[in-house]
Design a protein around this motif. Structure first.
Motif, PDB file in Angstrom:
ATOM      1  N   ILE A   5       0.837  -1.193   0.000  1.00  0.00           N
ATOM      2  CA  ILE A   5       0.000   0.000   0.000  1.00  0.00           C
ATOM      3  C   ILE A   5       0.880   1.254   0.000  1.00  0.00           C
ATOM      4  O   ILE A   5       2.090   1.173   0.203  1.00  0.00           O
ATOM      5  N   VAL A   6       0.240   2.395  -0.212  1.00  0.00           N
ATOM      6  CA  VAL A   6       0.933   3.683  -0.148  1.00  0.00           C
ATOM      7  C   VAL A   6       0.971   4.120   1.313  1.00  0.00           C
ATOM      8  O   VAL A   6      -0.026   4.603   1.859  1.00  0.00           O
ATOM      9  N   GLU A  43      -3.231  -1.936   5.984  1.00  0.00           N
ATOM     10  CA  GLU A  43      -3.591  -0.568   6.355  1.00  0.00           C
ATOM     11  C   GLU A  43      -3.641  -0.399   7.869  1.00  0.00           C
ATOM     12  O   GLU A  43      -3.211   0.630   8.405  1.00  0.00           O
ATOM     13  N   ALA A  44      -4.147  -1.403   8.568  1.00  0.00           N
ATOM     14  CA  ALA A  44      -4.172  -1.340  10.031  1.00  0.00           C
ATOM     15  C   ALA A  44      -2.760  -1.293  10.595  1.00  0.00           C
ATOM     16  O   ALA A  44      -2.473  -0.536  11.531  1.00  0.00           O
ATOM     17  N   CYS A  45      -1.858  -2.088  10.028  1.00  0.00           N
ATOM     18  CA  CYS A  45      -0.458  -2.049  10.454  1.00  0.00           C
ATOM     19  C   CYS A  45       0.140  -0.671  10.200  1.00  0.00           C
ATOM     20  O   CYS A  45       0.822  -0.103  11.061  1.00  0.00           O
ATOM     21  N   ALA A  46      -0.098  -0.125   9.004  1.00  0.00           N
ATOM     22  CA  ALA A  46       0.460   1.184   8.653  1.00  0.00           C
ATOM     23  C   ALA A  46      -0.048   2.270   9.597  1.00  0.00           C
ATOM     24  O   ALA A  46       0.663   3.248   9.868  1.00  0.00           O
ATOM     25  N   GLY A 104       5.262  -4.037   3.614  1.00  0.00           N
ATOM     26  CA  GLY A 104       3.913  -3.746   3.139  1.00  0.00           C
ATOM     27  C   GLY A 104       3.773  -2.522   2.261  1.00  0.00           C
ATOM     28  O   GLY A 104       2.662  -2.041   2.060  1.00  0.00           O
ATOM     29  N   SER A 105       4.867  -2.025   1.691  1.00  0.00           N
ATOM     30  CA  SER A 105       4.788  -0.806   0.895  1.00  0.00           C
ATOM     31  C   SER A 105       4.573  -1.116  -0.583  1.00  0.00           C
ATOM     32  O   SER A 105       4.968  -2.169  -1.092  1.00  0.00           O
TER      33      SER A 105
END
Length: 365
Positions: free
Chosen positions: A164-165, A283-286, A349-350
């Motif tokens: 994800i961004v 997203e939750a991790c980010a 996760g990027s």
């Protein structure tokens, strides 16, 4: 490099979000990209078109549609891609047919899910693998399942996790929490439990709601915030009323500000009965959120039990209620899990990491 992505549509969804983010990252890296939708464009297509990235569609009918094949053939002939990257099964066998007379274009497929394939679809997809250079699963379990289903092509299969961004996801903060509780008209000291997922059976919101009702008896400050929409919404809203927790639950529907919402939450829960490589979990991790997730599919590849969250068995409502209560009572553990999750997202996760891994298979056998 010119890259043509083929998807079914660009409606709101995890797969579609991955494709849009990947395409934008590839354009940033200097590639020329285009997206072709087999059916209609979908509501997210405008994000690409606003950046000057063309999106076309074949207006495919529900059955095998040779007009759609001809349309995709024409798109490929006009765009002259070096790589056609398809997403999921039908996109791949339509692309394989469209490229039948052009062996120079490299065909790459990503299988985003983990569910079973209908018999007819499995046959078409298997035949299309004769023309496919690489088949990617988004988690190790998805890749192993593909190898079991299509052993003849096992050497072409590999795993590339979604990304994800990260810059879109501000870290969880007290200020965001206060802003969110005001927005939802909730007490400022609320402990906010959330899920981001389509309201369909596989996401198993019913289990979360039933577990939350038990947790709420012992944690009066707990509130449940459900983000997403789908066919089960009326049934789930009735379940909330039947369990007498309507004053403690909010259904927000589909939202474009998910990143800002997550930054105000306290705990993320994903109770799915099956899952690929969940964008919602990344997203939750980010966002620096502690996580409770079911031990299915690719979830254990994102949620490391005792590191950035807790894993529970699927369909164990009592275990979920107990784990939610434990984490809501332990602020220090929530903070630790959240920090570890953000650190994991930055390395694994990027979208940059994902794009580089795809670049490697675009260019090399």
């Amino acid at each position: 490099m010119r890259i043509l992505h083929v998807v079914e549509t660009l409606h709101v969804g995890g797969l579609e979000r991955v494709v849009i983010d990947l395409v934008q990252q590839q354009v940033t890296l200097g590639h020329e990209c285009m997206v072709n939708c087999l059916f209609e464009k979908g509501s997210l297509a405008g994000e690409l078109e606003e950046r000057g990235i063309p999106v076309s569609c074949c207006n495919k009918k529900s059955s095998l549609d040779l007009k759609a094949v001809r349309s995709l053939t024409g798109t490929a002939r006009a765009f002259q891609p070096h790589v056609v990257h398809t997403h999921n099964m039908s996109s791949n066998y339509y692309a394989a047919l469209a490229l039948m007379n052009n062996r120079r274009i490299r065909l790459i497929n990503t299988r985003h899910g983990i569910g079973t394939m209908p018999r007819k679809q499995k046959w078409f997809f298997g035949a299309s693998l004769l023309r496919t250079a690489r088949v990617v699963g988004v988690c190790h379990q998805a890749t192993e399942l593909l190898r079991q289903q299509f052993p003849l092509f096992h050497h072409r299969m590999m795993t590339i996790p979604n990304g994800i961004v990260l810059d879109r996801h501000p870290p969880r903060s007290r200020e965001q929490h206060q802003r969110l509780t005001r927005q939802l008209d909730l007490p400022e000291d609320s402990l906010l439990v959330t899920v981001v997922a389509r309201l369909n059976p596989v996401k198993n919101h019913r289990m979360l709601i039933e577990a939350f009702a038990r947790t709420a008896e012992n944690i009066p400050r707990a509130r449940l915030v459900i983000i997403g929409d789908g066919e089960l919404r009326p049934m789930l809203e009735k379940l909330v009323r039947d369990l007498a927790i309507a004053d403690r639950a909010r259904f927000l529907g589909d939202r474009r500000d998910v990143a800002e919402l997550l930054a105000g939450m306290d705990l993320f829960v994903l109770p799915s009965t099956q899952e690929g490589h969940s964008i919602s979990l990344i997203e939750a991790c980010a966002s620096g959120l502690p996580i409770i997730a079911t031990n299915v599919g690719g979830n254990p590849e994102i949620v490391r039990d005792g590191f950035n969250g807790l894993l529970i068995e699927s369909e164990n409502t009592g275990e979920l209620a107990s784990r939610m209560e434990d984490l809501l009572r332990d602020r220090e553990k929530r903070e630790k899990f959240g920090q570890n999750g953000r650190a994991w997202a930055e390395t694994e996760g990027s979208v940059q990491t994902m794009a580089q891994r795809y670049q490697n298979i675009y260019e090399h056998d």
